[in-house]
Design a protein around this motif. Structure first.
Motif, PDB file in Angstrom:
ATOM      1  N   GLY A 217     -39.260  32.957  -1.150  1.00 30.56           N
ATOM      2  CA  GLY A 217     -38.235  33.779  -0.515  1.00 30.56           C
ATOM      3  C   GLY A 217     -37.612  34.681  -1.561  1.00 30.56           C
ATOM      4  N   SER A 218     -36.291  34.654  -1.653  1.00 30.47           N
ATOM      5  CA  SER A 218     -35.584  35.461  -2.647  1.00 30.47           C
ATOM      6  C   SER A 218     -35.112  34.624  -3.826  1.00 30.47           C
ATOM      7  CB  SER A 218     -34.372  36.147  -1.990  1.00 30.47           C
ATOM      8  OG  SER A 218     -33.486  35.167  -1.456  1.00 30.47           O
ATOM      9  N   ARG A 219     -35.515  33.336  -3.860  1.00 32.79           N
ATOM     10  CA  ARG A 219     -35.087  32.413  -4.918  1.00 32.79           C
ATOM     11  C   ARG A 219     -36.294  31.962  -5.741  1.00 32.79           C
ATOM     12  NH1 ARG A 219     -29.340  32.187  -4.827  1.00 32.79           N
ATOM     13  NH2 ARG A 219     -28.653  32.264  -2.655  1.00 32.79           N
ATOM     14  N   HIS A 220     -36.013  31.229  -6.809  1.00 30.10           N
ATOM     15  CA  HIS A 220     -37.094  30.665  -7.604  1.00 30.10           C
ATOM     16  C   HIS A 220     -36.778  29.210  -7.942  1.00 30.10           C
ATOM     17  CE1 HIS A 220     -34.264  32.421 -10.566  1.00 30.10           C
ATOM     18  NE2 HIS A 220     -34.589  31.359 -11.312  1.00 30.10           N
ATOM     19  N   ILE A 221     -37.857  28.424  -8.097  1.00 35.12           N
ATOM     20  CA  ILE A 221     -37.722  27.004  -8.378  1.00 35.12           C
ATOM     21  C   ILE A 221     -38.632  26.624  -9.542  1.00 35.12           C
ATOM     22  CG2 ILE A 221     -37.210  26.462  -5.956  1.00 35.12           C
ATOM     23  CD1 ILE A 221     -40.116  25.377  -5.756  1.00 35.12           C
ATOM     24  N   VAL A 222     -38.404  25.430 -10.090  1.00 33.71           N
ATOM     25  CA  VAL A 222     -39.313  24.862 -11.084  1.00 33.71           C
ATOM     26  C   VAL A 222     -39.950  23.608 -10.487  1.00 33.71           C
ATOM     27  CG1 VAL A 222     -37.999  25.741 -13.041  1.00 33.71           C
ATOM     28  CG2 VAL A 222     -37.517  23.442 -12.176  1.00 33.71           C
ATOM     29  N   ASP A 223     -41.066  23.175 -11.096  1.00 35.24           N
ATOM     30  CA  ASP A 223     -41.742  21.940 -10.707  1.00 35.24           C
ATOM     31  C   ASP A 223     -42.017  21.899  -9.199  1.00 35.24           C
ATOM     32  OD1 ASP A 223     -42.840  19.420 -10.706  1.00 35.24           O
ATOM     33  OD2 ASP A 223     -40.922  18.370 -10.941  1.00 35.24           O
ATOM     34  N   ALA A 224     -42.793  22.857  -8.724  1.00 41.87           N
ATOM     35  CA  ALA A 224     -43.113  22.939  -7.291  1.00 41.87           C
ATOM     36  C   ALA A 224     -44.072  21.833  -6.873  1.00 41.87           C
ATOM     37  CB  ALA A 224     -43.722  24.304  -6.973  1.00 41.87           C
ATOM     38  N   THR A 225     -43.875  21.304  -5.673  1.00 40.52           N
ATOM     39  CA  THR A 225     -44.791  20.327  -5.088  1.00 40.52           C
ATOM     40  C   THR A 225     -45.956  21.085  -4.438  1.00 40.52           C
ATOM     41  OG1 THR A 225     -43.661  20.347  -2.950  1.00 40.52           O
ATOM     42  CG2 THR A 225     -42.851  18.787  -4.618  1.00 40.52           C
ATOM     43  N   PRO A 226     -47.032  20.388  -4.056  1.00 44.16           N
ATOM     44  CA  PRO A 226     -48.160  21.089  -3.419  1.00 44.16           C
ATOM     45  C   PRO A 226     -47.762  21.875  -2.173  1.00 44.16           C
ATOM     46  CG  PRO A 226     -48.851  18.907  -4.101  1.00 44.16           C
ATOM     47  CD  PRO A 226     -47.368  18.974  -4.334  1.00 44.16           C
TER      48      PRO A 226
END
Length: 310
Positions: A217-226
């Motif tokens: 979306g318009s955000r970012h994350i770390v350590d994404a799951t499958p």
């Protein structure tokens, strides 16, 4: 068969990320728990195994051997520089039983991508290892550091775990002391049989790790799951060392990243990476002290759990 995700699942993940509540209860910038073990392969010069949460599992073995210096290249200056340096050779393989997507020919491209990324960073100008110290006789012999990573299980975030496990394995790696003597025919070398004289590769502590930031979306994350990886528009790999210095950036995915968001993601990656390395080094130091107390080398098993929330 490619893994599919329904529109409802996609919307659920995007909304959760937007509200800083992911499906497993983590925030956008939280890692899952990391469990580290070192010295698992007696035949190797060094080894480590890292498990991420209940899923991704990576084993890295490091073998140090004598080989020829790399004299390839069209530029004389480059050849001269290479003649005084050791070599690092990387290889990453995904076990077919780790995931369906690693079965068949698809695994080859994935293995090549992971191998090239690790090799590009470790052999780059910010790779950390002092390759000149690995040269035994300039223009002739050097130490060759072979890094072999095996993906045993997959639950997302492979690159980060490959880099973290590699750094832990290099911490566990010892190189025999080299004794060089001059003869009438030139230089000769021998090794000390006493492993107490062996030393770690100079610069291992400056080896960077990777922090993969995924734009959802318009955000970012770390350590994404499958499942989260299936909703990613674009991803940014940020290689960072213990001082928080950015050692490399690589963009992936078909989507775009706005300049303002790109800067934010790079800064976030640097901050989180420095925090992860600090926790990793604390654990490695603790484990080493516990092991030396027990005298039996590499007997202890260390655990590292933390959340890199910013």
């Amino acid at each position: 068969m490619p893994v599919l995700i329904s529109p409802a699942e996609r919307e659920y993940i995007i909304n959760g990320v937007d509200h800083n509540i992911r499906a497993d209860g983590r925030g956008r910038l939280d890692y899952r728990q990391i469990v580290i073990e070192t010295g698992l392969i007696p035949q190797a010069s060094g080894s480590a195994r890292c498990r991420l949460g209940e899923g991704t599992d990576v084993l890295v073995g490091v073998n140090v051997e004598v080989g020829q210096v790399d004299m390839e290249g069209d530029d004389e200056v480059i050849r001269e520089r290479k003649s005084k340096r050791g070599r690092v050779i990387c290889n990453v393989e995904c076990s077919p039983i780790a995931s369906q997507q690693f079965a068949g020919r698809g695994a080859e491209d994935f293995n090549n991508e992971l191998t090239q990324t690790l090799d590009r960073v470790l052999n780059g100008p910010q790779g950390g290892l002092n390759l000149e110290k690995l040269c035994i006789i300039p223009g002739a012999e050097c130490w060759v550091v072979n890094i072999d990573a095996l993906i045993l299980d997959y639950a997302g975030n492979l690159l980060d775990m490959v880099f973290i496990t590699t750094r832990a394995a290099l911490h566990n790696t010892k190189v025999p002391k080299t004794i060089i003597t001059k003869t009438e025919d030139g230089l000769e070398f021998d090794f000390s049989d006493d492993m107490e004289d062996a030393e770690r590769i100079e610069g291992w502590e400056n080896v960077p790790i990777a922090v993969t930031l995924s734009k959802i979306g318009s955000r970012h994350i770390v350590d994404a799951t499958p499942l989260e990886e299936l909703t990613v528009d674009a991803r940014l790999l940020v290689a960072v060392n213990k001082n928080g210095k950015i050692c490399g950036v690589q963009k992936g995915g078909s989507g775009s990243i706005e300049p303002s968001l790109l800067n934010e993601m790079i800064q976030t990656g640097g901050t989180i990476g420095q925090h992860v390395i600090q926790k990793l080094d604390e654990q490695l130091e603790r484990e080493e002290k516990e092991t030396s107390k027990k005298i039996v080398r590499n007997e202890s098993v260390g655990k590292l759990g933390f959340f890199a929330a910013i």
